[in-house]
Each structure stands twice: as C-alpha cells, then as structure tokens.
Design a protein around this motif. Structure first.
Motif, short mmCIF file in Angstrom:
data_model
loop_
_atom_site.label_atom_id
_atom_site.label_comp_id
_atom_site.label_asym_id
_atom_site.label_seq_id
_atom_site.Cartn_x
_atom_site.Cartn_y
_atom_site.Cartn_z
N ALA A 1 133.48 50.10 -18.04
CA ALA A 1 133.44 50.68 -16.69
C ALA A 1 132.51 51.88 -16.58
CB ALA A 1 134.85 51.07 -16.25
N LEU A 2 132.44 52.72 -17.61
CA LEU A 2 131.57 53.89 -17.54
C LEU A 2 130.11 53.49 -17.34
CD1 LEU A 2 133.16 55.99 -20.43
CD2 LEU A 2 133.29 56.51 -17.98
N ASP A 3 129.72 52.34 -17.89
CA ASP A 3 128.34 51.87 -17.73
C ASP A 3 128.04 51.42 -16.31
OD1 ASP A 3 127.95 52.29 -20.45
OD2 ASP A 3 128.47 50.23 -20.99
N PHE A 4 129.08 51.09 -15.55
CA PHE A 4 128.89 50.61 -14.18
C PHE A 4 128.74 51.75 -13.17
CE2 PHE A 4 130.11 46.68 -16.03
CZ PHE A 4 129.74 45.67 -15.16
N LEU A 5 128.94 52.99 -13.61
CA LEU A 5 128.86 54.10 -12.67
C LEU A 5 127.46 54.29 -12.10
CD1 LEU A 5 131.10 56.76 -14.48
CD2 LEU A 5 131.64 55.52 -12.38
N ASP A 6 126.44 53.81 -12.82
CA ASP A 6 125.09 53.97 -12.29
C ASP A 6 124.87 53.15 -11.03
OD1 ASP A 6 124.87 51.40 -13.28
OD2 ASP A 6 123.23 51.83 -14.66
N GLY B 1 123.91 60.01 -13.81
CA GLY B 1 122.71 60.84 -13.68
C GLY B 1 123.03 62.18 -13.06
N PHE B 2 124.27 62.65 -13.28
CA PHE B 2 124.71 63.90 -12.67
C PHE B 2 125.79 64.50 -13.56
CE2 PHE B 2 127.18 66.54 -9.77
CZ PHE B 2 126.18 67.17 -9.03
N PRO B 3 125.74 65.82 -13.83
CA PRO B 3 126.72 66.43 -14.74
C PRO B 3 128.11 66.53 -14.09
CG PRO B 3 125.29 68.11 -13.81
CD PRO B 3 124.73 66.80 -13.36
N LEU B 4 129.11 66.02 -14.80
CA LEU B 4 130.49 66.08 -14.31
C LEU B 4 131.31 67.18 -14.97
CD1 LEU B 4 131.52 62.30 -14.06
CD2 LEU B 4 130.97 63.87 -12.19
N GLU B 5 130.74 67.87 -15.96
CA GLU B 5 131.47 68.93 -16.63
C GLU B 5 131.97 69.94 -15.60
OE1 GLU B 5 128.56 67.78 -17.53
OE2 GLU B 5 128.88 66.94 -19.54
N ASN B 6 133.26 70.28 -15.71
CA ASN B 6 133.94 71.21 -14.80
C ASN B 6 134.06 70.67 -13.37
OD1 ASN B 6 134.11 73.19 -16.89
ND2 ASN B 6 131.98 73.75 -16.48
N ARG B 7 133.75 69.39 -13.18
CA ARG B 7 133.88 68.78 -11.85
C ARG B 7 134.76 67.54 -11.91
NH1 ARG B 7 128.44 69.62 -8.57
NH2 ARG B 7 129.48 68.07 -7.26
N CYS B 8 135.51 67.38 -12.99
CA CYS B 8 136.34 66.19 -13.15
C CYS B 8 137.58 66.54 -13.97
CB CYS B 8 135.56 65.07 -13.84
SG CYS B 8 135.13 65.43 -15.56
N VAL C 1 124.69 61.94 -6.04
CA VAL C 1 124.60 60.61 -6.62
C VAL C 1 124.59 59.55 -5.53
CG1 VAL C 1 125.78 58.90 -8.07
CG2 VAL C 1 125.73 61.30 -8.76
N LEU C 2 125.57 59.66 -4.64
CA LEU C 2 125.76 58.62 -3.62
C LEU C 2 124.55 58.52 -2.69
CD1 LEU C 2 127.84 56.59 -2.60
CD2 LEU C 2 128.82 58.39 -1.18
N PHE C 3 123.92 59.66 -2.37
CA PHE C 3 122.79 59.66 -1.44
C PHE C 3 121.48 60.01 -2.15
CE2 PHE C 3 126.60 60.75 0.95
CZ PHE C 3 126.60 59.74 1.90
N GLY C 4 121.49 59.93 -3.46
CA GLY C 4 120.29 60.26 -4.23
C GLY C 4 119.33 59.08 -4.28
N LYS C 5 118.36 59.22 -5.17
CA LYS C 5 117.36 58.17 -5.33
C LYS C 5 117.97 57.01 -6.08
CE LYS C 5 112.73 57.33 -7.17
NZ LYS C 5 111.56 57.91 -7.91
#
Length: 425
Positions: A322-327, A370-377, A402-406
């Motif tokens: 599942a972690l690989d599908f986050l992209d 493609g975005f740091p989640l440290e301290n945000r999860c 992430v959602l509205f990024g490139k």
C-alpha cells in the motif's frame, strides 16, 4: 503424584495415523467417600481440589455400590494425603461429617480425556516444537505447520478437529501469500473440504470462500479502531477492500462507501456481504487495480466532497504494497479548494522489519508521496506478524501540495504480490 499420570502411554510416540485406542490408560486417583445428602455442598467446597479433566466425572459410584454414598475424585497433583487439604477445606469436611480418609479409585483415561497439546506432545518427537495453535475462521481451523510437523500433519488436523467443537475442517497454509489476489494455497488436513466460511466480527456477518480471498481474524480490533473514527455522513474510499471488514461496518454507521478490490472473488463476496448486511445502497463496489481505483472513481468523487463539510477517509489495507500506491495521489486534482479544512484522511498500512519501524514506514510513505510526513502523521502499531516484522498504520491528512501538485508520470501497473512470511497470518 508425578505429572506422568496425565501423559498418554509412550507407545504412541511417532504415530502418524491417529489410533485413539492407543491412548487409553488406567491411573489411580485419590477420592473421598461422601454421603449423598451433602454431596453437592462438598463438591462446591472442594472445587479447587477435585479432578478437572475433559470428560472425566468428579463424582462416581463408590466401591460398595451404595446409594447412600458417592466417591468424589480428587486431583492427584493437589491432594496426596489428608494433610493436603487447606484449613478451610478441612473445616468444611468436618462440618458436613465427611471423613478426610482418602480412598483410591482406578480411573480409565482415554483419548477423549486428553487435551490437544497432551496428545501432540505424546506423538511428536520430544526434541521438536509442538503446536496446537490455529486461527478460527467459521468452521475452519487454519494452521501454519512447520516443516518438522508435516509428517504428522493429518494426525494434527484430526486432533484439532476432535478437540474443538464446531471445527469441521482443518487446513494448513502451504506457502506464503504470493498471489496477486492475497489468497493462500492450502491443503485440507482433516474434515470436509468446505471452504465457504461464515464468521461474525464486531457484530457484522461475513461469508466468503476462505481458499480464494484474504481474511485474517486477528485484525478485528484494527477494523473496529478505524471504523470508529468514521462519522455518519462521511465518505470512505476503501482501496483494497477484501470482503468488506472496513467497508461494511462503516456503511452500517451511516457512511457512504466506495469499496474496491482487484480479486474477482473478493469483489463477488463483497457484493454478497453488502446484501447480507443490508447496506448495498450505501456501498458502491468496484473490481479494479488499486491505482486505477484512485485515478478513476476516487478522483471523480473527490472534488465535490472537498467542497462539503463531511469527513473523507481513504483506507489502504494492503500492507505489503500500500505504501507504494501513495504516489497515485500526486497531482490527482487540478483546482485547489478554497480552504484546507476538508482534505482527506489517509489510513495506510505497511510492514516493517526495520529496527525503528515507525520511522521506516513514515519515510517510505513520504518518499512515495514526494512530501515529508514527519511530524504531520501518526503511526499506530497493529500487530507483530513474524519475528522482527511489524504491521503498522500510518494516518495523515493528504497534503494539498501532493493532491494538487505536479502529477507524476503514469507508472507501469504494479503486480499486487504480497510477500508475507509463513508466520504472517
């Protein structure tokens, strides 16, 4: 007396085909001769001293066949002489007029009076591990036997079935979960080859073919934990839904659910279970690859949901992948919402063999997004699936960056091959 009184005869060692008669033996146990008029009171007062064996009566006819007396059988490990009784027990016997003199009774122990562990300890070589552990899935007992136990596999299966009421089929996993559809290859060790199980978890009934879908009874607490975070009116996207252990309870709580699974059998049983639990109007079911589901139905529904006030949850329970599908969430949408208040909450599962599993799964999730989640999860420990292998759930708000990024280039579809060890169920 020595514990060997409770062990089957030594001749059964090495048995591979179950011979129940070979376990029969006669042992001598202490007993009290008790008047029938106070029998129930005496048994109650001696409940810690009486014999406790499956199928063995605590009260039998006395040697003289008198209707006025009965013998109360005692545990030989607990009582070896009149002085073995506690002060309270001795006082009770005196108050009921019962002599503390011990009588002895020849008790026949059979296979039916032995526990499964005792039978298997007697049969398997003494230097090998003995297991009677299994997962119960309806009428099916699911075992993970080790190589040294395989010569005894049919005997083990028969013992498990005999000693566990309601179990009519015992199966053994023959390999790791290595298929696209997360189902085990398994062989029947004992009983009828009926793989359609009916189980109840957290008040919800499920039916499925256990040989063709993924089901883990050890995850019931985790299913309940996540579902309790969902409120009436919320929307849940279940990316790897299986037969519905997240989707159906969420729908029963009043959520709107879009549930997806790649396995055609899981898809079929998911539909069946929605009808079984009368939530088919609340659950839309899909049979897609997880990435296609995210970039298809989820993408279509999300913009309108972001403009609302009800919560949005994305559950991704395929811990091997599942972690690989986050992209797939990178650049999923094009127009940002007016505020950040209703961004989706993601519950993504992963395995880790790292010395610091929390840090490991957060790092892998961050790289995939493609975005740091440290301290945000937050990271929730689910269970240990094998030595040095944990299952964890990373929970985070999907960042708008992430959602509205490139968007990333569309990757080649990944084969959903789940690589669990033999102890990972």
């Amino acid at each position: 007396m020595e514990p060997k009184l409770y062990r089957p005869p030594p001749e059964v060692r090495g048995m591979t085909s179950l011979d129940k008669e070979a376990f029969t033996q006669t042992i001598t146990v202490p007993a009290l001769r008790v008047p029938t008029g106070v029998l129930n009171k005496v048994v109650k007062s001696l409940r810690k001293a009486t014999i406790q064996r499956p199928g063995v009566p605590r009260v039998v006819q006395d040697k003289e066949q008198s209707n006025d007396f009965r013998l109360v059988l005692l545990d030989p490990r607990r009582v070896s002489s009149p002085s073995s009784f506690s002060e309270a027990e001795a006082e009770s016997l005196r108050s009921f007029g019962v002599s503390e003199e011990l009588h002895y009774y020849e008790l026949q122990l059979t296979y039916d009076n032995l526990k499964s562990e005792e039978v298997l300890e007697a049969v398997l070589p003494p230097d090998l591990d003995v297991t009677s552990a299994f997962s119960r899935v309806g009428h099916i007992a699911h075992m993970n036997l080790r190589d040294h136990q395989l010569p005894y596999k049919n005997l083990i299966g028969q013992v498990i079935m005999d000693k566990n009421p309601g179990v009519t089929c015992v199966v053994n996993k023959t390999n790791i979960i290595d298929s696209t559809y997360r189902n085990f290859r398994m062989e029947v060790l004992a009983g009828e080859e009926d793989m359609v199980a009916k189980v109840k978890e957290n008040g919800v009934t499920y039916e499925f073919d256990f040989s063709r879908v993924y089901w883990n009874p050890r995850l019931s607490t985790e299913h309940q934990r996540v579902v309790q975070l969902v409120k009436r009116g919320d929307t849940v996207f279940d990316v790897f839904a299986g037969v519905g252990p997240f989707a159906i309870p969420a729908a029963r709580l009043g959520a709107n659910v879009l549930a997806n699974d790649l396995n055609p059998e899981s898809y079929r049983w998911l539909q069946h279970n929605c009808k079984l639990n009368k939530v088919e109007s609340k659950v839309r079911v899909f049979n897609l690859d997880g990435r296609a589901f995210i970039r298809g139905p989820l993408k279509q529904e999300l913009p309108a949901l972001l403009k609302g006030t009800s919560g949005v949850h994305m559950v991704m329970n395929l811990p091997a992948l599942a972690l690989d599908f986050l992209d797939a969430f990178r650049g999923l949408l094009h127009q940002e919402p007016p505020c950040d208040e209703n961004l989706p909450t993601v519950h993504c599962y992963g395995f880790s063999k790292d010395d610091n599993p929390d840090t490991d799964v957060v790092g892998r999730a961050s790289r995939s997004l493609g975005f740091p989640l440290e301290n945000r999860c937050s990271v929730h420990f689910v269970r240990n699936v094998a030595p040095n292998k944990d299952m964890l759930c990373v929970r985070f708000t999907l960042p708008k960056e992430v959602l509205f990024g490139k968007p990333t280039e569309e990757p080649a579809p990944k084969r959903q091959k789940c690589e669990e060890t033999k102890n990972a169920t």
